[in-house]
Enzyme design. Sequence first.
Site, PDB file in Angstrom:
ATOM      1  N   SER A   7       0.800  -1.234   0.000  1.00  0.00           N
ATOM      2  CA  SER A   7       0.000   0.000   0.000  1.00  0.00           C
ATOM      3  C   SER A   7       0.826   1.274   0.000  1.00  0.00           C
ATOM      4  O   SER A   7       0.282   2.362  -0.193  1.00  0.00           O
ATOM      5  CB  SER A   7      -0.943   0.028   1.203  1.00  0.00           C
ATOM      6  N   LYS A  54       0.426   3.441  -2.898  1.00  0.00           N
ATOM      7  CA  LYS A  54      -0.693   4.371  -3.047  1.00  0.00           C
ATOM      8  C   LYS A  54      -0.233   5.824  -3.009  1.00  0.00           C
ATOM      9  O   LYS A  54      -0.878   6.694  -3.594  1.00  0.00           O
ATOM     10  CB  LYS A  54      -1.728   4.128  -1.931  1.00  0.00           C
ATOM     11  N   TYR A 111      -3.808  -2.228 -10.285  1.00  0.00           N
ATOM     12  CA  TYR A 111      -3.768  -2.115  -8.823  1.00  0.00           C
ATOM     13  C   TYR A 111      -2.964  -3.257  -8.198  1.00  0.00           C
ATOM     14  O   TYR A 111      -2.127  -3.035  -7.321  1.00  0.00           O
ATOM     15  CB  TYR A 111      -5.198  -2.109  -8.275  1.00  0.00           C
ATOM     16  N   TYR A 153      -5.183   3.886   7.950  1.00  0.00           N
ATOM     17  CA  TYR A 153      -6.550   3.404   8.129  1.00  0.00           C
ATOM     18  C   TYR A 153      -7.085   3.848   9.504  1.00  0.00           C
ATOM     19  O   TYR A 153      -6.927   5.007   9.876  1.00  0.00           O
ATOM     20  CB  TYR A 153      -6.614   1.878   7.940  1.00  0.00           C
ATOM     21  N   VAL A 160       1.147  -3.606   3.982  1.00  0.00           N
ATOM     22  CA  VAL A 160       0.964  -4.866   4.677  1.00  0.00           C
ATOM     23  C   VAL A 160       2.199  -5.771   4.551  1.00  0.00           C
ATOM     24  O   VAL A 160       2.319  -6.780   5.255  1.00  0.00           O
ATOM     25  CB  VAL A 160      -0.339  -5.545   4.164  1.00  0.00           C
TER      26      VAL A 160
END
Lengths: 307, 307, 307, 307
Positions: free
Chosen positions: B63, B66, B190, B242, B260
């Site tokens: 991630s 991103k 993605y 998050y 992760v």
Amino acid sequence: MDLQNMVEEVWNSLADQRGAGKVADYIPALAEVDPNCFGIALATRDGRTYCAGDGEVPFSIQSISKVFVLAMALDRHGSALFEAVGREPSGDPFNSIVQLEREKGIPRNPFINAGAIVTTDRLIDDRSTEEAVEELLAALKKMARDDDIRIDKEVAQSESRTGARNRSLAYFMADFDRLLNPVETVLSVYFRQCALTMTCKQLAEAALFLAFDGTDPVTGHVLTSTQRARRINALMLTCGHYDNSGEFAYEVGFCGKSGVGGGILAIVPDKASIAVWAPGLNREGTSLLGARALREIAHRTGWSVFG
Amino acid sequence: MDLQNMVEEVWNSLADQRGAGKVADYIPALAEVDPNCFGIALATRDGRTYCAGDGEVPFSIQSISKVFVLAMALDRHGSALFEAVGREPSGDPFNSIVQLEREKGIPRNPFINAGAIVTTDRLIDDRSTEEAVEELLAALKKMARDDDIRIDKEVAQSESRTGARNRSLAYFMADFDRLLNPVETVLSVYFRQCALTMTCKQLAEAALFLAFDGTDPVTGHVLTSTQRARRINALMLTCGHYDNSGEFAYEVGFCGKSGVGGGILAIVPDKASIAVWAPGLNREGTSLLGARALREIAHRTGWSVFG
Amino acid sequence: MDLQNMVEEVWNSLADQRGAGKVADYIPALAEVDPNCFGIALATRDGRTYCAGDGEVPFSIQSISKVFVLAMALDRHGSALFEAVGREPSGDPFNSIVQLEREKGIPRNPFINAGAIVTTDRLIDDRSTEEAVEELLAALKKMARDDDIRIDKEVAQSESRTGARNRSLAYFMADFDRLLNPVETVLSVYFRQCALTMTCKQLAEAALFLAFDGTDPVTGHVLTSTQRARRINALMLTCGHYDNSGEFAYEVGFCGKSGVGGGILAIVPDKASIAVWAPGLNREGTSLLGARALREIAHRTGWSVFG
Amino acid sequence: MDLQNMVEEVWNSLADQRGAGKVADYIPALAEVDPNCFGIALATRDGRTYCAGDGEVPFSIQSISKVFVLAMALDRHGSALFEAVGREPSGDPFNSIVQLEREKGIPRNPFINAGAIVTTDRLIDDRSTEEAVEELLAALKKMARDDDIRIDKEVAQSESRTGARNRSLAYFMADFDRLLNPVETVLSVYFRQCALTMTCKQLAEAALFLAFDGTDPVTGHVLTSTQRARRINALMLTCGHYDNSGEFAYEVGFCGKSGVGGGILAIVPDKASIAVWAPGLNREGTSLLGARALREIAHRTGWSVFG
């Protein structure tokens, strides 16, 4: 930079927009405020405070009081406070109860209403409500170096009369045994803290310690630890504007806490404490002109915490 | 401060805790990583990068990608991008779909999975998936000044095979006509961006422009505008972890984005870009040792953005 | 009571309202249906079926198919089926995904879309999709004593093309390992069962066993157990109309299942099986005129299950 | 069928299971009830009532009172009552507040706590609380043809003392201006109605009118209209057991309303009114043994409304 000049320029650049937004009307005393009020005060390390417009006119600080109550409750209970209230942005409006049900009565953070009610409960602790309110007032007067700070009884009474949602939140938490004191006891202090009346100048000066590692740079009084001051700033940045916190961080880049009376307190670590006031609010309950003024200050000073 | 010494001391002070946390196991290639890996890299304005431990060992950035995709999609679409994805913390786990239903398929921010899928869709725009992936790889190589960056095909295929939740999120948004491209087209990019393999050193160097107003301070390349760099940092701080973002801001005080795979990229405006890596995760999916290392760096340097 | 006369009177009393409501338009084949269609068929124990209006005109039964698939899946798996899908009203619209996240991929009941997708998955079991579809068609033909029942391929293909939300629901459940078969396998049957084309007469006759303890009173075929027939009726009454189920029970008092094609199947235990059809829908997706016709039948016959 | 024999056989077949489930303990007076109590009473059209076990022992009817209050509020306001409270199953526990926020203070149905509080508010209307309580008591005595029905003051006071969640629900609705009377006024009646003490025999007889078209078949008193009686039955079936309503309909097939004191009132249209009582509850707050007794009665009589 000539800061006095800067705040005046910012004020002038936005003066035409005075009256924009919607003044809070759930309480008569708030609804009657002149929508064209617009004040700025910026306090710095050297004890100077730069004002513009209505920077020395008192107004109802409302939820900005949550910052001071948090600082005092943290000093009283240390990080054990965070067993009773979380530290995460909620993504919800200020008065949402959905998250409370999902998380068994523990509010997401100390700046949504439910979380502030818990913080107030911990500030009271095992004392009388009078004692707690007195301590809060005395602390504010000392931090602002100004004795002319008071609680507007009419506003406090109106808050109580229209406080059904806050009662609902408090009883919900009481049902999960999350409060030390009876609901009405906690709310009687909560409604009074929301009714604190201060000027931009007083607010900026009272919060100066947050910008300078917990110590008032003017008097040298240690008001909280460096660590704790930083952490309060972090909470202001991530949670200070309810479901508008991300937008504020994105657009302004200061730590901030808004109040429905139209005030915003902003902390720029190592630089300044700033208070702005304009009663018209955006859809999420943040002062429309106030947020624009802070964005403009961020732009002119380059003080964003993000670079 | 002797930064090389500092990062080594931080590494040493935590070396005993290697292996703590839970390694992601939803993909074989991630589950097989040595849980005792632990790397740090800290890049500064002058082009130096200070490494410790496994700072030059490649890992799956997941991630963290991103952040780069957001920067590129923002440059492609400008702030119109934020008509398709919000800027508020979600208060929910990375893969929650509840908010998407409430807000009619518009994800809260670009760092939860749904928001990142939209950002990827906008990066692709009207191009082929190959073109988009090539551009991403080329940009990373250029920013990291290192050609040895690649996509791990095995990881990408595993992501796709186990990607039911991401497919669910994407089809949900497609149902609201929120994607420009077909679901499988978007996901094929993605899943590849999540499978990017980089070292801490490459990551820290590739993200240096975010710490320095959008311009790589070493090469002088303007990679994005000052404003945009600050805003990406703001999003990292409020939304980068998050439903653990508040905790990270509170405890560490850097802008950060976790993956992760155990990596965390942290930006300290005007100071440094830092990448840490340790595969063991906490309950919210952030590297346990990585977060501790960053907290320790914040403590030793006093670099918190909050004072 | 002269039932033929009764259904004709009901039809006549509502004929002026033909065209009311909003025809489903997410699929061309549904959007093109004449909004003035209006049919009634009422089948009784003695093998007679009383029709009015367009009672013998075929239409797309859509979600009414969920009743038959549930009956067949229950016979295949027994009550173990209810480990995969619940039996409670959801209080949510037909396609909501919020409850699925809260309850870890187990849908509330077999009549919301997510629950029907699970039921279809269990009907397929370890067979080919062709086998499952053949069994379904054969069963319907047998129950309706009529071979002229078919799947409209154009509708099935349109369902698949516009099926993003159903794919989202299915992938969400797949992420929790709730499906025995791959998502596209399950959906290929699901979209075909929704595209079944039947007349009111065929529907009423095919469902007659539900009104008579699981046994077709005309042929004497035992189609399911008494217990199971009652339980399917209970599910129709509590869950047959999504978040409009309470209203339907309150106003009509029959067990019922609606379809977005404008059909409603109603079961009156020990009395009759009734199918109505009028393409215009209310806000919750139930046939507006169809519900009125059933309320009128309930009124004239006094057959409400509630007294 | 020999109904006396039947109820005794049902009682005997379950006697070994007395004590199963968990007795409500949030109020001392409820917690002190003998967990082995188990009573049944079944009233029929001809004025006979068949009892078994503790069928004539008084207990706290708690939420069963919501049925009678609904009937009376409906007679007072007609269907305008349903502008203030919905008619749909909620899919949530009895005391959930989530739905209230989503639907702006209008509860889903009259049987969840929030909905019952609204119904009580409408029963009070513009009268004093004493007047409303007197009317309720008088009506129950008349319907049960028994003057020995009373409100347990100790229970009512305990309800009030432990009523934080109900206060939260009420204040939440007050915040949306959904109540005619002040919160504490409404709750003072609500807590008293919950504290009504009745026997199974009294309950079954008092509710007989619901099974017979709104008219007491023994005295001939018209207590409500046929239409209204059916509709109350429909609400009991779809909403009478909170998030266990579907299960109850599926397993038992009677209209029913449970109370946390362990009582369940069941209506079998055209056949009987049945009350059972056993204090041990299942996870959703319905009497464990009571539900089994009703299932057994349904099995032995074949009276399910579903065929």
